[in-house]
Design a protein around this motif. Structure first.
Motif, mmCIF file in Angstrom:
data_model
loop_
_atom_site.group_PDB
_atom_site.id
_atom_site.type_symbol
_atom_site.label_atom_id
_atom_site.label_comp_id
_atom_site.label_asym_id
_atom_site.label_seq_id
_atom_site.Cartn_x
_atom_site.Cartn_y
_atom_site.Cartn_z
ATOM 1 N N SER A 19 0.837 -1.197 0.000
ATOM 2 C CA SER A 19 0.000 0.000 0.000
ATOM 3 C C SER A 19 0.872 1.247 0.000
ATOM 4 C CB SER A 19 -0.909 0.006 1.228
ATOM 5 O OG SER A 19 -0.131 0.232 2.389
ATOM 6 N N HIS A 20 0.204 2.388 -0.079
ATOM 7 C CA HIS A 20 0.914 3.667 -0.064
ATOM 8 C C HIS A 20 1.655 3.867 1.264
ATOM 9 C CE1 HIS A 20 1.851 7.719 -1.283
ATOM 10 N NE2 HIS A 20 1.343 8.192 -0.159
ATOM 11 N N ALA A 21 1.105 3.304 2.345
ATOM 12 C CA ALA A 21 1.744 3.402 3.670
ATOM 13 C C ALA A 21 2.782 2.300 3.879
ATOM 14 C CB ALA A 21 0.692 3.330 4.766
ATOM 15 N N ASN A 22 3.099 1.578 2.810
ATOM 16 C CA ASN A 22 4.090 0.507 2.815
ATOM 17 C C ASN A 22 3.666 -0.687 3.673
ATOM 18 O OD1 ASN A 22 6.410 -0.374 1.568
ATOM 19 N ND2 ASN A 22 7.741 0.187 3.284
#
Length: 100
Positions: A19-22
């Motif tokens: 995800s974008h938040a890793n």
């Protein structure tokens, strides 16, 4: 039924969705399998196979089912494709002996 290409042996791979938040979550990458009917020129009949889109492009690039199976290694072929390869090789050998 397993998700494996009968001609190339391409199968399911695993990896992560990031995800974008890793954040990482496990996922499966499925091959693009298609049910196709391929015609063998040597045997004069058609065969239904479950092939990946990549495998279908390879068959067309090599000049048909007979040419593809002649060059394919036995380790990546399914059992059905392997028996088909042997039958085609046997038929072409008989035709070459009869012609000579």
């Amino acid at each position: 039924m397993s998700r494996v290409c009968e001609l190339t042996g391409k199968a399911v791979m695993t990896g992560n969705t990031v995800s974008h938040a890793n954040n990482r979550a496990r996922r499966r990458y499925l091959p693009n399998l298609v049910n196709v009917t391929l015609i063998s020129d040597a045997l004069g009949r058609s065969f239904k196979l479950r092939v990946s889109a990549y495998g279908l492009r390879s068959v067309e690039h090599r000049g048909g089912l007979d040419a593809f199976l002649a060059k394919a290694s036995a380790s990546e072929l399914s059992d059905r494709a392997l028996t088909l390869k042997r039958a085609i090789a046997k038929k072409t050998e008989q035709d070459s002996v009869a012609a000579a």
